[in-house]
Motif scaffolding. Sequence first.
Motif, PDB file in Angstrom:
ATOM      1  N   THR A 113      56.138  62.218  16.535  1.00  0.00           N
ATOM      2  CA  THR A 113      54.769  62.416  16.066  1.00  0.00           C
ATOM      3  C   THR A 113      53.937  61.163  16.322  1.00  0.00           C
ATOM      4  OG1 THR A 113      55.341  61.731  13.809  1.00  0.00           O
ATOM      5  CG2 THR A 113      55.369  64.091  14.296  1.00  0.00           C
ATOM      6  N   THR A 161      48.390  70.710  15.209  1.00  0.00           N
ATOM      7  CA  THR A 161      48.064  69.301  14.939  1.00  0.00           C
ATOM      8  C   THR A 161      47.437  68.617  16.152  1.00  0.00           C
ATOM      9  OG1 THR A 161      50.361  68.710  15.480  1.00  0.00           O
ATOM     10  CG2 THR A 161      49.813  69.033  13.149  1.00  0.00           C
ATOM     11  N   GLN A 164      51.504  66.554  20.065  1.00  0.00           N
ATOM     12  CA  GLN A 164      52.399  65.496  19.600  1.00  0.00           C
ATOM     13  C   GLN A 164      53.266  65.034  20.777  1.00  0.00           C
ATOM     14  OE1 GLN A 164      52.134  64.143  16.710  1.00  0.00           O
ATOM     15  NE2 GLN A 164      51.058  65.683  15.476  1.00  0.00           N
ATOM     16  N   ASP A 207      56.298  64.223   7.947  1.00  0.00           N
ATOM     17  CA  ASP A 207      55.051  64.537   8.663  1.00  0.00           C
ATOM     18  C   ASP A 207      54.734  66.030   8.630  1.00  0.00           C
ATOM     19  OD1 ASP A 207      54.228  62.004   9.238  1.00  0.00           O
ATOM     20  OD2 ASP A 207      54.898  61.997  11.320  1.00  0.00           O
TER      21      ASP A 207
END
Length: 255
Positions: A113, A161, A164, A207
């Motif tokens: 991440t 997100t 990554q 995370d």
Amino acid sequence: MKYFTFRNCLALLTLAVGLVNASCNSVITLREQRVSTKIQIDSTIADDPAYVRLYAPYKDRLEAEMNRVVGRTNVALTKPANAPETLLGNFFADALLAEGRKLYPDAAFSFGTKGGLRIELQPGDITVGHLFELMPFENELVILELRGKSISELAQFIASTGGQPVAGMRMRIADSGATDILIGNTPLDTARTYTLVTYDYLANGGDNSRGLNDPVNRINLGKKVRDALIDYVSRLAQEGKHINPKLDGRIIQAR
């Protein structure tokens, strides 16, 4: 703490706090009042030569190790927050996969991440200290054998997100969802099992990662991620190579 025994039938003891009546053979306990003082710790405090002499040899050895050059990068290793793929992320994921395969040759892809990478690296020498700053945690490499369904869930997390660090995996992000997922050069097969290199923090749910909580098998490799990075950069340097990652389209944001 002080103890006083009085054998008189009656005793009158006058204290600063008042008057206390004591009977025969009674025990009176006086408690010391403790006064705390706040001491400001800053540059105005003079060094103690005795302590400096004690720790100086260790400090010198530590600084020498942290300043040891292990490799060199030709480009700035950055991680722009809004980019689905970054040079720093590609370097990191490539290192995870390469070092993971040294311990587990069947590893297919790697995942990390952006939040776990604490600094960016500028062009030039890479020292041990730089890699400690990049990955200051005690995380260790982990192998996870995952069902294709779990990898699909992981890909959705990566898409949601904004991308990554990955290596050995390719995908597109469309409307915050993952499409066109490849492991190696082959479309993801949800009926298959694949082998992932990551680290224990993420494998344990750090995370808010998804897709890693139900592996078919988990193998803790017993090697710090930081040590893996040092070995990876050192090996390239021994081969006469510099760090020179590219943005190769492993994660593409659809427009």
